[in-house]
Write a protein that holds these residues in place. Structure first.
Motif, short mmCIF file in Angstrom:
data_model
loop_
_atom_site.label_atom_id
_atom_site.label_comp_id
_atom_site.label_asym_id
_atom_site.label_seq_id
_atom_site.Cartn_x
_atom_site.Cartn_y
_atom_site.Cartn_z
N ASP A 137 1.10 -1.70 0.00
CA ASP A 137 -0.17 -0.13 -0.12
C ASP A 137 1.00 0.99 -0.02
OD1 ASP A 137 -2.19 -1.70 0.48
OD2 ASP A 137 -2.24 -1.50 2.00
N LEU A 138 1.87 1.13 0.89
CA LEU A 138 2.57 2.76 1.13
C LEU A 138 2.92 2.52 -0.14
CD1 LEU A 138 3.41 2.04 4.84
CD2 LEU A 138 2.05 3.66 3.63
N LYS A 139 3.78 1.51 -1.24
CA LYS A 139 4.63 1.76 -2.20
C LYS A 139 4.07 2.41 -3.55
CE LYS A 139 5.40 -1.58 -5.11
NZ LYS A 139 5.73 -3.35 -5.50
N ARG A 140 2.57 1.85 -3.87
CA ARG A 140 1.76 2.28 -4.20
C ARG A 140 1.21 4.07 -3.94
NH1 ARG A 140 -3.34 3.37 -3.11
NH2 ARG A 140 -3.13 1.90 -1.70
N ILE A 141 1.51 4.03 -2.49
CA ILE A 141 1.14 5.97 -2.20
C ILE A 141 2.14 6.85 -2.34
CG2 ILE A 141 0.93 7.13 0.29
CD1 ILE A 141 -1.01 5.32 0.97
N SER A 142 3.50 6.13 -1.85
CA SER A 142 4.51 6.54 -2.17
C SER A 142 4.84 7.10 -3.81
CB SER A 142 6.38 6.02 -2.00
OG SER A 142 5.70 6.26 -0.58
N LEU A 143 4.86 5.61 -4.58
CA LEU A 143 4.49 6.47 -6.09
C LEU A 143 3.56 7.74 -7.02
CD1 LEU A 143 5.09 2.91 -7.53
CD2 LEU A 143 6.73 4.86 -6.85
N GLN A 144 2.61 7.63 -5.95
CA GLN A 144 1.50 8.47 -6.05
C GLN A 144 2.01 9.96 -5.91
OE1 GLN A 144 -1.75 6.95 -4.23
NE2 GLN A 144 -2.67 6.16 -5.33
N GLN A 145 2.85 9.85 -4.23
CA GLN A 145 3.37 11.15 -4.05
C GLN A 145 3.83 11.30 -5.11
OE1 GLN A 145 1.72 12.89 -1.06
NE2 GLN A 145 0.49 11.83 -1.72
N LEU A 146 4.50 10.84 -5.41
CA LEU A 146 6.56 11.24 -6.36
C LEU A 146 5.33 11.71 -7.56
CD1 LEU A 146 9.21 11.30 -6.86
CD2 LEU A 146 9.18 9.03 -7.90
N PHE A 150 5.25 17.01 -9.24
CA PHE A 150 5.12 17.48 -10.80
C PHE A 150 3.48 18.00 -11.02
CE2 PHE A 150 8.52 13.76 -10.83
CZ PHE A 150 9.79 14.99 -10.54
N ASP A 151 2.58 17.17 -10.19
CA ASP A 151 1.15 18.16 -10.37
C ASP A 151 0.97 18.16 -10.02
OD1 ASP A 151 0.49 15.36 -10.64
OD2 ASP A 151 0.28 14.46 -12.36
N GLY A 152 0.45 18.15 -8.52
CA GLY A 152 -0.10 17.87 -7.46
C GLY A 152 -0.48 19.85 -6.98
N PRO A 153 -1.65 19.38 -6.18
CA PRO A 153 -2.60 20.83 -6.00
C PRO A 153 -1.67 21.23 -5.10
CG PRO A 153 -3.68 18.85 -5.15
CD PRO A 153 -2.29 18.35 -5.63
N LYS A 154 -0.16 20.80 -4.00
CA LYS A 154 0.33 22.19 -3.10
C LYS A 154 1.61 22.91 -3.07
CE LYS A 154 -1.38 18.12 0.50
NZ LYS A 154 -0.90 17.01 1.27
N VAL A 156 5.28 22.46 -4.77
CA VAL A 156 6.30 21.50 -5.06
C VAL A 156 7.41 21.03 -4.21
CG1 VAL A 156 8.71 20.92 -6.04
CG2 VAL A 156 7.30 22.78 -7.56
N VAL A 157 7.44 22.30 -3.07
CA VAL A 157 8.22 21.50 -1.90
C VAL A 157 7.30 21.35 -0.51
CG1 VAL A 157 8.93 23.15 0.47
CG2 VAL A 157 8.78 24.52 -1.91
#
Length: 194
Positions: A137-146, A150-154, A156-157
């Motif tokens: 689960d955490l591997k999948r979540i970490s990949l989503q976070q990675l 590049f395209d997240g709403p929050k 880059v930092v």
């Protein structure tokens, strides 16, 4: 949290505690200004402020997004007996995910009222949820976070911080699930000449 004399950002904000009807005062939590009742110690969170504040309580869960609308869409609302301090409409009761916390949620402005201690109960609930994830689960979540770097709403930092926190959680979970493999890797690292 640090309390300051009342000097609210928005003069149109009615600024009354929905429970005590006393004037709310600003309180700073990290970089976020919240509104708190000095009598009952309840907190008003405008939309998205809970997500910003949770990392002030526990940096390791900063990657878990707390979108109250997500829970609201699945919830069966019960009318609350209190009005929203932001827009003065009657609020609804909302159970936070599968926790025991029931808070007042405004479907009009997406703000939420937390009675004293409820924000801590939600942080504890999120912490328990994070430790229950498997390494997969955490591997999948970490990949989503990675990807969100590049395209997240929050920004880059903040997205990098979210990725690092999720990766750290993955590392800990991997060590718990595979202690013999971790020990072998550590032995190999100690035997390297450099």
């Amino acid at each position: 949290m640090q309390s300051l004399p009342f000097a609210h950002r928005d003069p149109a904000f009615p600024s009354k505690c929905p429970k005590c009807r006393l004037r709310l005062q600003e309180t700073k939590c990290g970089d976020v200004w919240l509104d708190q009742c000095r009598w009952c110690l309840g907190l008003w969170f405008d939309a998205k402020e809970l997500d910003q504040v949770k990392s002030e309580f526990d940096e390791s869960i900063r990657w878990i997004d707390v979108a109250l609308w997500k829970y609201a869409e699945k919830a069966n609302f019960n009318a609350s007996s209190v009005d929203c301090p932001r827009c003065c409409t009657l609020m609804s009761e909302l159970r936070f995910d599968s926790s025991s916390v029931i808070l007042e949620f405004c479907i009009n402005c997406a703000g939420a009222w937390f009675d004293h201690g409820e924000h801590k109960a939600i942080v504890d609930f999120l912490r328990e949820r994070a430790t229950a994830y498997t390494a997969d689960d955490l591997k999948r979540i970490s990949l989503q976070q990675l990807k969100q770097i590049f395209d997240g709403p929050k920004g880059v930092v903040d997205e990098i911080k979210d990725f690092v926190a999720s990766w750290r959680m993955l590392s800990l979970r991997f060590a718990v699930e595979h202690p013999k493999l971790v020990e072998r890797i550590n032995r190999m690292r100690r035997s390297l000449p450099f």
